[in-house]
Design a protein around this motif. Sequence first.
Motif, PDB file in Angstrom:
ATOM      1  N   TYR A 198       0.832  -1.248   0.066  1.00  0.00           N
ATOM      2  CA  TYR A 198      -0.074   0.047   0.100  1.00  0.00           C
ATOM      3  C   TYR A 198       0.839   1.157   0.225  1.00  0.00           C
ATOM      4  N   GLY A 199       2.414   1.215  -0.417  1.00  0.00           N
ATOM      5  CA  GLY A 199       3.084   2.218  -0.597  1.00  0.00           C
ATOM      6  C   GLY A 199       3.385   2.569  -1.722  1.00  0.00           C
ATOM      7  N   LEU A 200       3.644   1.439  -2.705  1.00  0.00           N
ATOM      8  CA  LEU A 200       3.778   1.868  -4.227  1.00  0.00           C
ATOM      9  C   LEU A 200       4.919   2.818  -4.410  1.00  0.00           C
ATOM     10  N   ASN A 201       5.751   3.210  -3.569  1.00  0.00           N
ATOM     11  CA  ASN A 201       7.208   3.817  -3.852  1.00  0.00           C
ATOM     12  C   ASN A 201       8.014   3.623  -2.941  1.00  0.00           C
ATOM     13  N   VAL A 202       9.103   3.785  -3.225  1.00  0.00           N
ATOM     14  CA  VAL A 202      10.285   3.285  -2.398  1.00  0.00           C
ATOM     15  C   VAL A 202      10.158   3.874  -0.862  1.00  0.00           C
ATOM     16  N   ALA A 207       5.022  -4.667  -3.570  1.00  0.00           N
ATOM     17  CA  ALA A 207       4.971  -3.366  -4.491  1.00  0.00           C
ATOM     18  C   ALA A 207       4.564  -3.557  -5.850  1.00  0.00           C
ATOM     19  N   ALA A 208       4.363  -4.769  -6.029  1.00  0.00           N
ATOM     20  CA  ALA A 208       3.711  -5.101  -7.466  1.00  0.00           C
ATOM     21  C   ALA A 208       2.104  -5.547  -7.196  1.00  0.00           C
ATOM     22  N   HIS A 209       1.598  -4.936  -6.247  1.00  0.00           N
ATOM     23  CA  HIS A 209       0.062  -5.011  -6.165  1.00  0.00           C
ATOM     24  C   HIS A 209      -0.758  -4.539  -7.189  1.00  0.00           C
ATOM     25  N   SER A 256      15.110   0.473  -7.910  1.00  0.00           N
ATOM     26  CA  SER A 256      14.958   1.370  -6.898  1.00  0.00           C
ATOM     27  C   SER A 256      15.009   0.598  -5.645  1.00  0.00           C
ATOM     28  N   LEU A 257      14.026  -0.129  -5.681  1.00  0.00           N
ATOM     29  CA  LEU A 257      13.480  -0.824  -4.274  1.00  0.00           C
ATOM     30  C   LEU A 257      14.449  -2.093  -3.803  1.00  0.00           C
ATOM     31  N   PHE A 258      14.504  -3.095  -4.722  1.00  0.00           N
ATOM     32  CA  PHE A 258      15.187  -4.407  -4.448  1.00  0.00           C
ATOM     33  C   PHE A 258      16.467  -4.285  -3.760  1.00  0.00           C
TER      34      PHE A 258
END
Length: 407
Positions: free
Chosen positions: A147-151, A178-180, A199-201
């Motif tokens: 429910y963030g969907l950004n870093v 993040a791939a919700h 950017s996140l992994f």
Amino acid sequence: MKKLIGPFKQIITLRGIPLKGPIGDDQLEIISDGGLLIENGSILQIGAFSKFEGKFEVEEIKSDLVLLPGLIDSHTHMCWGGTRAEDYALRISGATYQEILKRGGGIHESVRKTRKSTPEELTNSLRGRAMRHAREGVTTVEIKSGYGLNVQDEIKMLEVIASIGEQLPINIISTCLAAHVRSKEFEDNRTYLDFIVNSLFPDLKSRKLTNRVDIFVEENAFNVEDSKYYLSQARKAGFELTVHADQFSTSGSRLAVEMGALSADHLESTAAKEIKLLSASNTVGTVLPGASIGLGMQFAPARKLLDAGACVAIASDWNPGSAPMGDLLVQAALIGAYEKLSTAETFAGITFRAAKALGLSDRGTLESGKLADLIAFEVSDYREILWHQGKLKPCLVWKEGNLIEND
Ligand SMILES: [Zn+2]
């Protein structure tokens, strides 16, 4: 220091049962008037109480109780900000999940509210839910971001989830979702997925925030081609995989099997072809009755999956949109009644088969070497537990041999 707990009227060990396929209640090992010898949070020995009596310090059980392994909820989205009561009101008035999603409600509403929440607010609400789960016998729970969907906000969620795991006497396994659905800041799915990968992994890995990655494979979320690309990247980066599969249309479960995912979860639309694939694989089929109840749709074909030889886990999917109830035992009892699951199959789905979905082999059955995660019900026959349809909760819960205070 060794400690003896007992005597229990019945101990249902769940040991010696295959990980896959149907289970008859006659396959359950029942130890009458049993006791457990515990050391350092694990089960040392299990057997007749009288065999151990007089030799060890005793935590005495004074009434008739039936003992099971602690429950394992292998799929939840319990960390969120705000509510989704408005969505729910629309849905019970007839709007479909997909319609609500298209008009900007659904997951996007939780994203807005979760981004706005401070870590303290998220921590407080998650702590309440996790403690309720613990009191209801869930000693290991998986919790997803998504429910963030950004870093920044995905990391915020995963940090909150980790901090609750440190504060509470239960085990929390986190998963990056993040791939919700694609974040609205991005034009197309592939760009968004690349953004997560690049950017996140690396942050998740370097900060050890999670070793699991999930994706929602569905027409209104991510198609098979993009999902396959993403899961390959995740696997390359060293993550364990799990997939939201076959909720409204099939193909997710096929991808989960192909990618060697630990589990394919949902499966409400799974049909003969997918059942065959899942059954021949090591991917656990996780059914989520809470989502079926919340959306007023059919249950996943748990009976057919088991009969075909699949490993079936049952999880709550606790989330603010489609599964706000979050009661694992009620939901397991209900899908059991509709899908004609034996008591043994239902218990297996929320214990050792759920452990497999999380890649955990140290829990889910009661036998020497396993964690002393235990739950006791005030009944004298194990069949009374599901007869109460989930309403009867455990009266005592132990995490690694220690009683969880029922405050
Ligand atoms: Zn889910």
